[in-house]
Design a protein around this motif. Sequence first.
Motif, PDB file in Angstrom:
ATOM      1  N   ALA A  58       0.836  -1.206   0.000  1.00 34.53           N
ATOM      2  CA  ALA A  58       0.000   0.000   0.000  1.00 34.53           C
ATOM      3  C   ALA A  58       0.871   1.256   0.000  1.00 34.53           C
ATOM      4  O   ALA A  58       0.508   2.265  -0.609  1.00 34.53           O
ATOM      5  CB  ALA A  58      -0.939  -0.002   1.203  1.00 34.53           C
ATOM      6  N   GLU A  59       2.035   1.178   0.658  1.00 29.17           N
ATOM      7  CA  GLU A  59       2.937   2.329   0.686  1.00 29.17           C
ATOM      8  C   GLU A  59       3.476   2.621  -0.714  1.00 29.17           C
ATOM      9  O   GLU A  59       3.637   3.777  -1.097  1.00 29.17           O
ATOM     10  CB  GLU A  59       4.105   2.102   1.659  1.00 29.17           C
ATOM     11  N   GLN A  60       3.746   1.559  -1.469  1.00 28.86           N
ATOM     12  CA  GLN A  60       4.250   1.732  -2.835  1.00 28.86           C
ATOM     13  C   GLN A  60       3.208   2.396  -3.715  1.00 28.86           C
ATOM     14  O   GLN A  60       3.522   3.270  -4.515  1.00 28.86           O
ATOM     15  CB  GLN A  60       4.661   0.388  -3.431  1.00 28.86           C
ATOM     16  N   VAL A  61       1.968   1.968  -3.563  1.00 32.36           N
ATOM     17  CA  VAL A  61       0.903   2.557  -4.377  1.00 32.36           C
ATOM     18  C   VAL A  61       0.671   3.999  -3.959  1.00 32.36           C
ATOM     19  O   VAL A  61       0.451   4.863  -4.807  1.00 32.36           O
ATOM     20  CB  VAL A  61      -0.378   1.696  -4.301  1.00 32.36           C
ATOM     21  N   GLN A  62       0.766   4.277  -2.683  1.00 31.37           N
ATOM     22  CA  GLN A  62       0.617   5.655  -2.210  1.00 31.37           C
ATOM     23  C   GLN A  62       1.721   6.526  -2.806  1.00 31.37           C
ATOM     24  O   GLN A  62       1.465   7.650  -3.252  1.00 31.37           O
ATOM     25  CB  GLN A  62       0.662   5.718  -0.688  1.00 31.37           C
ATOM     26  N   GLU A  71     -10.511  13.443  -2.210  1.00 27.16           N
ATOM     27  CA  GLU A  71     -11.718  12.946  -1.545  1.00 27.16           C
ATOM     28  C   GLU A  71     -12.186  11.637  -2.178  1.00 27.16           C
ATOM     29  O   GLU A  71     -12.587  10.712  -1.467  1.00 27.16           O
ATOM     30  CB  GLU A  71     -12.822  13.998  -1.597  1.00 27.16           C
ATOM     31  N   ARG A  72     -12.126  11.563  -3.496  1.00 27.71           N
ATOM     32  CA  ARG A  72     -12.524  10.333  -4.185  1.00 27.71           C
ATOM     33  C   ARG A  72     -11.595   9.181  -3.813  1.00 27.71           C
ATOM     34  O   ARG A  72     -12.051   8.055  -3.570  1.00 27.71           O
ATOM     35  CB  ARG A  72     -12.511  10.549  -5.700  1.00 27.71           C
ATOM     36  N   LEU A  73     -10.312   9.452  -3.774  1.00 32.40           N
ATOM     37  CA  LEU A  73      -9.332   8.429  -3.400  1.00 32.40           C
ATOM     38  C   LEU A  73      -9.570   7.976  -1.965  1.00 32.40           C
ATOM     39  O   LEU A  73      -9.538   6.777  -1.662  1.00 32.40           O
ATOM     40  CB  LEU A  73      -7.917   8.979  -3.584  1.00 32.40           C
ATOM     41  N   GLN A  74      -9.830   8.915  -1.088  1.00 31.30           N
ATOM     42  CA  GLN A  74     -10.082   8.582   0.317  1.00 31.30           C
ATOM     43  C   GLN A  74     -11.358   7.744   0.463  1.00 31.30           C
ATOM     44  O   GLN A  74     -11.387   6.786   1.229  1.00 31.30           O
ATOM     45  CB  GLN A  74     -10.177   9.856   1.154  1.00 31.30           C
ATOM     46  N   ARG A  75     -12.407   8.103  -0.285  1.00 32.60           N
ATOM     47  CA  ARG A  75     -13.648   7.316  -0.230  1.00 32.60           C
ATOM     48  C   ARG A  75     -13.398   5.879  -0.675  1.00 32.60           C
ATOM     49  O   ARG A  75     -13.946   4.931  -0.103  1.00 32.60           O
ATOM     50  CB  ARG A  75     -14.738   7.952  -1.092  1.00 32.60           C
ATOM     51  N   CYS A  76     -12.572   5.714  -1.677  1.00 34.57           N
ATOM     52  CA  CYS A  76     -12.250   4.374  -2.159  1.00 34.57           C
ATOM     53  C   CYS A  76     -11.533   3.581  -1.058  1.00 34.57           C
ATOM     54  O   CYS A  76     -11.875   2.421  -0.799  1.00 34.57           O
ATOM     55  CB  CYS A  76     -11.379   4.466  -3.414  1.00 34.57           C
ATOM     56  N   ALA A  77     -10.577   4.205  -0.393  1.00 30.30           N
ATOM     57  CA  ALA A  77      -9.836   3.532   0.681  1.00 30.30           C
ATOM     58  C   ALA A  77     -10.755   3.195   1.855  1.00 30.30           C
ATOM     59  O   ALA A  77     -10.660   2.106   2.436  1.00 30.30           O
ATOM     60  CB  ALA A  77      -8.675   4.413   1.147  1.00 30.30           C
ATOM     61  N   LEU A 122      -6.664  -1.636  -1.754  1.00 29.72           N
ATOM     62  CA  LEU A 122      -6.014  -0.325  -1.751  1.00 29.72           C
ATOM     63  C   LEU A 122      -5.163  -0.122  -3.003  1.00 29.72           C
ATOM     64  O   LEU A 122      -5.123   0.977  -3.562  1.00 29.72           O
ATOM     65  CB  LEU A 122      -5.169  -0.147  -0.489  1.00 29.72           C
ATOM     66  N   VAL A 123      -4.496  -1.177  -3.446  1.00 30.14           N
ATOM     67  CA  VAL A 123      -3.702  -1.099  -4.673  1.00 30.14           C
ATOM     68  C   VAL A 123      -4.624  -0.800  -5.862  1.00 30.14           C
ATOM     69  O   VAL A 123      -4.313   0.048  -6.712  1.00 30.14           O
ATOM     70  CB  VAL A 123      -2.897  -2.404  -4.895  1.00 30.14           C
ATOM     71  N   LYS A 124      -5.780  -1.469  -5.895  1.00 35.97           N
ATOM     72  CA  LYS A 124      -6.742  -1.215  -6.973  1.00 35.97           C
ATOM     73  C   LYS A 124      -7.233   0.226  -6.933  1.00 35.97           C
ATOM     74  O   LYS A 124      -7.399   0.862  -7.980  1.00 35.97           O
ATOM     75  CB  LYS A 124      -7.916  -2.184  -6.883  1.00 35.97           C
ATOM     76  N   CYS A 125      -7.473   0.750  -5.736  1.00 39.67           N
ATOM     77  CA  CYS A 125      -7.889   2.154  -5.603  1.00 39.67           C
ATOM     78  C   CYS A 125      -6.822   3.072  -6.199  1.00 39.67           C
ATOM     79  O   CYS A 125      -7.137   3.992  -6.956  1.00 39.67           O
ATOM     80  CB  CYS A 125      -8.081   2.537  -4.125  1.00 39.67           C
ATOM     81  N   GLY A 126      -5.581   2.837  -5.816  1.00 44.77           N
ATOM     82  CA  GLY A 126      -4.497   3.667  -6.322  1.00 44.77           C
ATOM     83  C   GLY A 126      -4.380   3.597  -7.826  1.00 44.77           C
ATOM     84  O   GLY A 126      -4.276   4.625  -8.506  1.00 44.77           O
ATOM     85  N   ASP A 127      -4.412   2.377  -8.358  1.00 42.05           N
ATOM     86  CA  ASP A 127      -4.306   2.197  -9.813  1.00 42.05           C
ATOM     87  C   ASP A 127      -5.459   2.881 -10.535  1.00 42.05           C
ATOM     88  O   ASP A 127      -5.268   3.536 -11.561  1.00 42.05           O
ATOM     89  CB  ASP A 127      -4.265   0.712 -10.164  1.00 42.05           C
ATOM     90  N   LYS A 128      -6.662   2.713  -9.998  1.00 40.57           N
ATOM     91  CA  LYS A 128      -7.847   3.319 -10.611  1.00 40.57           C
ATOM     92  C   LYS A 128      -7.720   4.840 -10.634  1.00 40.57           C
ATOM     93  O   LYS A 128      -8.022   5.492 -11.640  1.00 40.57           O
ATOM     94  CB  LYS A 128      -9.095   2.914  -9.824  1.00 40.57           C
TER      95      LYS A 128
END
Length: 140
Positions: free
Chosen positions: A2-6, A77-83, A114-120
């Motif tokens: 998750a840190e890498q995706v962040q 906000e969208r990224l946070q909602r996904c997480a 979380l990785v999917k959220c980041g990629d999306k």
Amino acid sequence: MAEQVQARVEKAISDCVTELDTQYIRKMQGDMYRCSARCCDNTSSNMEEAQRCIERCSQPLQRAQNTIQTELQDYQERLQRCAVQCQDDVKDRLSPGASSQQIDALRGEMESCLVKCGDKHIAILPAMMKRMKSTLSQYQ
């Protein structure tokens, strides 16, 4: 993981902001300062007129900065909602007497989500940039 995706998301956002700065904001800042200098050079205007002139000069840049800030805030906000949705999904599946194996499996699912959220959200940056560039070009 998750840190890498962040870190990838942060770098992608930083790259976008840098691109907007070099392609739009700096030129607009230069235009604003040159316009403001002309306001100050006009000795036939009184103090209030000069101040209004300076304020008019700064409006395009202010609108551009507000546009960027609003878009980035919406993106965050969208990224946070996904997480949060990832956390909720895992929490809903966590039973009170879960074994360490089940917890580890859910932790893995959380990381994957979380990785999917980041990629999306990295994938939606080009459309966001196109929208911002279109708007910023109207302010120039």
